[in-house]
Design a protein around this motif. Structure first.
Motif, PDB file in Angstrom:
ATOM      1  N   ASP A  93       0.833  -1.205   0.000  1.00  0.00           N
ATOM      2  CA  ASP A  93       0.000   0.000   0.000  1.00  0.00           C
ATOM      3  C   ASP A  93       0.869   1.258   0.000  1.00  0.00           C
ATOM      4  N   THR A  94       1.942   1.234   0.780  1.00  0.00           N
ATOM      5  CA  THR A  94       2.842   2.387   0.837  1.00  0.00           C
ATOM      6  C   THR A  94       3.509   2.628  -0.513  1.00  0.00           C
ATOM      7  N   ARG A  97       0.955   4.072  -3.001  1.00  0.00           N
ATOM      8  CA  ARG A  97       0.677   5.481  -2.712  1.00  0.00           C
ATOM      9  C   ARG A  97       1.857   6.358  -3.126  1.00  0.00           C
ATOM     10  N   ARG A  98       3.062   5.861  -2.930  1.00  0.00           N
ATOM     11  CA  ARG A  98       4.242   6.624  -3.333  1.00  0.00           C
ATOM     12  C   ARG A  98       4.253   6.817  -4.842  1.00  0.00           C
ATOM     13  N   ALA A 101       1.716   9.462  -5.777  1.00  0.00           N
ATOM     14  CA  ALA A 101       2.164  10.812  -5.447  1.00  0.00           C
ATOM     15  C   ALA A 101       3.204  11.308  -6.439  1.00  0.00           C
TER      16      ALA A 101
END
Length: 268
Positions: A93-94, A97-98, A101
């Motif tokens: 998930d991280t 999301r990175r 972004a």
């Protein structure tokens, strides 16, 4: 025309040729058999003769070859993936999301977002499988190194009896070394069988790309390490135990004879 008798005589002459036995002993040593007792048993000669033959060929039997390179286990961090099962979902998930972004102009639910999600899934899976296989290989290598060290320690303890001032204490140390070697053999077998049950493969270009990225981060390749695994650890362990026990039984009889001589000398 060659006969069976002629062949037998030729083999006997080859064996008895000056230096032939020493050549064969040295060849066995260089092939990986560094147990002096096993060499003596195979050649039907004494241990001192094995030592002499090895030294005559420039081999120091007191220094075993360090043929086992243990994989260095360093923490994994490939785009945030560590190979730890409990954190895999959160790491995925991280990472997603990175990426979102870094690419605000792209829709995470669009084709590009889907492709990145698939790439990250392959990365997550490959890192996790890599960590599992690497750790099992490292444990096997440590176990193999310790097994060989303990077997060598048995030989050193037995040799020490020849000049030991406190003979009974030295003999007890030898008996303890034999017991520790048995444990070392069994522990290595368990680790080897565990490592043998893990295969390494890349089933897609994404997996292959992830594996390359792992290596570029300084982690070792696994193919050669897997190829170096003993293909039959149970049989090898059984043979090592048999060799150890056979030598130990013979040595116990020799030690008992030594004690009888010592006892008879004290009673005179």
């Amino acid at each position: 025309m060659s006969t069976t008798r002629d062949e037998a005589l030729n083999e006997l002459r080859a064996w008895s040729a000056p230096g032939r036995r020493a050549d064969l002993i040295a060849a066995a040593w260089q092939a990986g058999e560094t147990n002096v007792s096993a060499l003596a048993e195979a050649a039907r000669i004494s241990r001192p003769t094995v030592y002499a033959d090895l030294r005559s060929r420039g081999i120091d039997p007191d220094h075993r070859q360090k043929g086992i390179n243990v994989i260095t286990i360093s923490p994994l961090d490939i785009e945030g993936f560590t190979g730890v099962g409990e954190t895999m979902d959160a790491e995925y998930d991280t990472a997603l999301r990175r990426w979102a972004a870094q690419h605000p102009e792209l829709d995470p639910r669009g084709p590009e977002g889907h492709a990145e999600g698939m790439r990250l899934v392959a990365m997550m899976d490959t890192v996790a499988r890599y960590a599992d296989v690497r750790d099992r290989l490292a444990h096997e290598q440590v176990g193999r190194s310790e097994r060989d060290r303990l077997l060598h320690q048995v030989e050193l303890r037995w040799e020490a009896l020849s000049t030991a001032a406190a003979w009974l204490a030295a003999h007890h140390a030898y008996v303890l070394a034999v017991d520790e070697a048995r444990i070392g053999i069994d522990m290595w077998r368990e680790r080897a069988e565990t490592a043998q049950g893990r295969m390494w493969f890349c089933s897609s270009p994404r997996d292959e790309a992830a594996y390359q990225q792992i290596q570029q981060a300084g982690q070792p390749a696994l193919e050669q390490e897997l190829a170096d695994l003993d293909p039959a650890p149970a049989q090898t362990a059984e043979q090592l135990r048999a060799n150890l026990d056979q030598a130990h039984e013979r040595r116990l009889s020799l030690a008992a004879e030594t004690l009888r001589v010592a006892d008879s000398g004290m009673t005179r």
